[in-house]
Design a protein around this motif. Structure first.
Motif, short mmCIF file in Angstrom:
data_model
loop_
_atom_site.label_atom_id
_atom_site.label_comp_id
_atom_site.label_asym_id
_atom_site.label_seq_id
_atom_site.Cartn_x
_atom_site.Cartn_y
_atom_site.Cartn_z
N TYR A 180 -3.07 -6.14 1.94
CA TYR A 180 -3.61 -6.75 3.17
C TYR A 180 -2.75 -6.33 4.34
N GLN A 236 -5.03 -12.93 6.52
CA GLN A 236 -6.29 -12.60 5.85
C GLN A 236 -6.19 -12.89 4.35
N LEU A 237 -5.05 -12.60 3.79
CA LEU A 237 -4.83 -12.89 2.36
C LEU A 237 -4.95 -14.39 2.12
N LYS A 291 -6.63 -16.52 3.88
CA LYS A 291 -8.07 -16.87 4.05
C LYS A 291 -8.80 -16.59 2.74
N ASP A 292 -8.57 -15.40 2.17
CA ASP A 292 -9.24 -15.03 0.92
C ASP A 292 -8.86 -15.96 -0.21
N ASP A 323 -10.07 -20.04 1.51
CA ASP A 323 -11.35 -20.42 2.16
C ASP A 323 -12.50 -20.38 1.18
#
Ligand code: ADP
Length: 235
Positions: free
Chosen positions: A223, A228-229, A231-232, A235
């Motif tokens: 990433y 972002q990691l 979030k993955d 989320d």
């Protein structure tokens, strides 16, 4: 302009006793980068780091660090490799019966430094870098956990490493000390040392964003932004 690549993993695989731990692992680290590594317990984080400091060899694929080919490194090259690396672990690993100065000078001598005046000057420099000048005479038990970890970081910096490997460096510290260590690592990073840091404290990936590697399903997902990691993951 492309920055200089200091570490390359290319299709690396590693197993123990026939059980695959890592496969198809490919990523690069460039000069001066900060990278997190996260992954569940047993996912292979320490194994990945061990392959960088030549405590384990890959079964296949390629690992290049600086001028070293870590799949083919010989025993007598390993001390030279380790001079280009700084290594920091969660448990502070200071010799309990030696003061701070001797803990650091011990490592300098082990890596070939002989002249006391040079040793002393270098220790002053690294102690200043971690904000601990004046504590050279202290015994480890007289220091807080955060201070001990700063001594370990000072010791890891003695040979001006290209890359600092930190395996859960804040794992034994309270939140305030964690922030002090993270600020210090960031400062060291800004002065040009690349940092590869394993952590299970995912909050740090949000508070101190950087590139990140997620070890999952025996491989590494990369990433460019640690947020972002997260979030993955969540989320
Ligand atoms: P992590 O650091 O993510 O917790 P490790 O890299 O320590 O994971 O371990 C990954 C897996 O490899 C675990 O199942 C562990 O038991 C195994 N392993 C690690 N080192 C060895 C070794 N020297 N011999 C056999 N198995 C090992």
């Amino acid at each position: 302009m492309e920055t200089r690549r200091i570490l390359t993993f290319e299709n690396v695989a590693k197993s123990f006793h026939g059980k695959t731990i890592l496969e198809n692992v490919s990523f690069n680290v460039h000069l001066g980068e900060f990278l997190y590594i996260i992954g569940k317990t047993g996912s292979g984080k320490s194994t990945l780091l061990k392959m960088i400091y030549a405590d384990q060899k890959p079964d296949s694929g390629k690992i290049i660090f600086g001028d070293f080919d870590l799949g083919n490194i010989s025993q007598n090259q390993i001390p030279f490799l380790r001079r280009k690396l700084g290594i920091v672990f969660q448990d502070f690993q200071l010799l309990p019966d030696r003061n701070v100065y001797d803990n650091i000078s011990f490592c300098l001598r082990a890596s070939g430094w002989t002249q006391e005046s040079k040793i002393s000057a270098r220790i002053q420099e690294v102690m200043e870098k971690v904000g601990l000048n004046g504590k050279e005479k202290a015994m480890p038990h007289q220091l807080s956990g955060g201070e001990q970890q700063r001594v370990v970081i000072a010791r890891a910096l003695i040979n001006d490493p290209l890359l600092l490997i930190a395996d859960e460096p804040t794992g034994n510290l309270d939140p305030e000390m964690t922030d002090t260590i993270m600020e210090l690592l960031r400062k060291i990073n800004l002065s040009g040392t690349a940092i590869l840091m394993v952590t299970h404290e995912h909050i740090l990936l949000k508070r101190y964003p950087a590139r990140a590697l997620h070890i999952t399903g025996k491989t590494v997902l990369e990433y460019s932004r640690s947020e972002q990691l997260l979030k993955d993951l969540y989320d």
